[in-house]
Design an enzyme around this catalytic site. Structure first.
Site, short mmCIF file in Angstrom:
data_model
loop_
_atom_site.label_atom_id
_atom_site.label_comp_id
_atom_site.label_asym_id
_atom_site.label_seq_id
_atom_site.Cartn_x
_atom_site.Cartn_y
_atom_site.Cartn_z
N ASP A 181 0.85 -1.19 0.00
CA ASP A 181 0.00 0.00 0.00
C ASP A 181 0.88 1.24 0.00
OD1 ASP A 181 -3.21 0.31 0.57
OD2 ASP A 181 -2.10 2.10 1.14
N ASN A 189 4.02 2.51 -4.44
CA ASN A 189 2.99 2.82 -5.44
C ASN A 189 2.70 1.56 -6.24
OD1 ASN A 189 2.36 3.53 -8.42
ND2 ASN A 189 1.86 5.42 -7.32
N ALA A 190 1.44 1.17 -6.32
CA ALA A 190 1.07 -0.10 -6.95
C ALA A 190 1.51 -0.16 -8.41
CB ALA A 190 -0.43 -0.31 -6.84
N ASP A 195 -7.02 -4.60 -5.41
CA ASP A 195 -8.17 -3.91 -4.82
C ASP A 195 -7.89 -2.41 -4.74
OD1 ASP A 195 -10.61 -3.43 -3.61
OD2 ASP A 195 -9.88 -3.88 -1.59
N CYS A 202 -14.17 -0.57 -7.58
CA CYS A 202 -15.25 0.06 -6.82
C CYS A 202 -15.70 1.34 -7.50
CB CYS A 202 -14.83 0.33 -5.38
SG CYS A 202 -13.41 1.43 -5.21
#
Length: 436
Positions: A288, A319-320, A340, A380
């Site tokens: 994360d 950072n993803a 996610d 989301c």
């Protein structure tokens, strides 16, 4: 969800609803007409058709005129003077009207309706609470016919969010607090506003003191709660949204059923997926960008040390996008990967960029999975439909030259119900895939 405000205006009513609209319009000729006595809103035909098909929002561009100077509740009529009902009014929001009833309600009647709907919403969730799960969303805004009201329970703590200007008053807060106290034995009720919505709606600054505390001198402001038998820490003064992502509860458990081998949880936040994966995987890495979130994740890991003693769990602040790019290029491989990320599309205008982001993350993850691996990928973003999201994952699979078998399509947990005529209530998508 809470459902986010849309910066774009709604489009034409889909053709498949044309016959339904026609029948509704025919019935409307028999409906009572209303004469505004100093206060009311007149809306466009497009907005009226939208309400008649079961939605409850009227956008600013579809309000043709406001009669009087409303500050809370307002009667709503179409261009012909046919009563559509009573709505919550906001002068600053893009969603100017939120319909709460098809009847004409005064303030006292609305307070009675508010209490009744709150009681029904909480009663519906009570069977979900147990020794294994002591947290859930008690009230989900439009999905419980309570636009702008979010109530979450974390063990002995209840968090309230008010997302509409017309709800920003002591009378509304009193009804909500009294109803929660009557239905649940909780120790503290706290109001925690969404900063973005507070600015859009021009809401007042809530008191830093709890709305209710069983022990007024020592109010409970942090606690531990259970999700699927695992313990998590909650602090009312920290974290995103109202604190934790309760909508993923059932997806956490589903992911654990499919997970195996070495696992990577991307955008782990406070470790929700990672700790569930650790029940099935000997090694889990949670990633994360938020250092504060990872500190809570470590605290959650410590709380479950006895249950997860056979797993090695570690955290990485990164950072993803950068991490997955570098690791996929370096040949790093895993057996299970969870994606996610936060919502990439806050409005329709952001969808194109969001789709690029989702494709990049999924492409990199697919390149890093061993044959027979499991991919759990989520979105989301309400404005990215399930069909669009699935198409993006399929495109990433093609580019990665991987054969991907869809094992499950999933949405939000049971405490986040979907209203079929309000698509904004169906925002969370979760695909569980087997990758060859």
């Amino acid at each position: 969800m809470s459902p986010c405000e849309d910066e774009d205006m709604p489009g034409r009513i889909p053709e498949k609803h044309a016959k339904r609209n026609k029948r509704a319009q025919e019935r409307a000729h028999l409906a009572p007409r209303v004469e505004f006595d100093g206060l009311g809103a007149v809306i466009s035909r497009r907005a009226a058709d939208r309400l008649r098909t079961g939605h409850v929002w009227v956008y600013q561009s579809d309000v043709e005129r406001i009669v009087g100077e409303p500050s809370g509740l307002i009667p709503v009529a179409d261009q012909r003077g046919i009563l559509m009902g009573t709505a919550l009014y906001s002068s600053t929001s893009q969603i100017t009207l939120r319909l709460i009833s098809s009847d004409l309600l005064d303030r006292a009647q609305w307070m009675d309706v508010l209490r009744t709907r709150l009681e029904a919403a909480v009663q519906m969730r009570l069977p979900l609470l147990s020794a294994e799960t002591s947290a859930c969303r008690l009230v989900f805004s439009e999905a419980d016919a309570l636009p702008g009201v979010i109530v979450d329970q974390y063990g002995d703590l209840v968090i309230l969010q008010l997302l509409a200007k017309a709800l920003d008053n002591d009378e509304t807060r009193t009804v909500i607090v009294d109803t929660i106290k009557e239905k649940l034995a909780v120790r503290t009720i706290i109001e925690r506003p969404d900063p973005r919505i507070r600015e859009l709606e021009q809401l007042s600054a809530p008191s830093t003191a709890p709305l209710y505390a069983a022990d007024a001198d020592h109010p409970l402001l942090s606690t531990n709660f259970q999700l699927n038998g695992l313990r998590f820490h909650y602090d009312a003064g920290a974290g995103q949204k109202t604190g934790a992502f309760l909508d993923q509860r059932e997806n956490y458990a589903a992911a654990a059923r499919y997970a195996h081998g070495e696992a990577l949880d991307v955008c782990t936040y406070q470790g929700g997926f990672a700790l569930h994966l650790a029940q099935s995987c000997p090694r889990v890495t949670g990633v994360d960008i938020s250092h504060a979130a990872l500190e809570v994740a470590e605290k959650n890991l410590e709380a479950n040390a006895a249950k997860l003693k056979d797993a090695n769990v570690d955290w990485m602040e990164a950072n993803a996008f950068d991490l997955l790019h570098d690791w996929s290029m370096s040949g790093a491989v895993y057996d299970t990967i969870v994606l996610d990320p936060p919502a990439f599309a806050k409005s329709k205008r952001a969808v194109e960029g969001a789709l690029r982001g989702y494709k990049e993350l999924n492409l990199r993850a697919l390149k890093m999975l061993r044959p027979g691996g499991t991919l759990v990928t989520c979105s989301c973003s309400h404005h990215v439909s399930l069909a669009d999201f699935q198409e993006i994952v399929a495109a990433a699979a093609g580019d990665a030259a991987r054969r991907v078998r869809l094992m499950e399509r999933r949405g939000a947990a049971t405490d986040h119900p979907v209203i079929l005529t309000i698509p904004e209530t169906e925002y969370l998508k979760c695909l569980i895939c087997s990758v060859e």
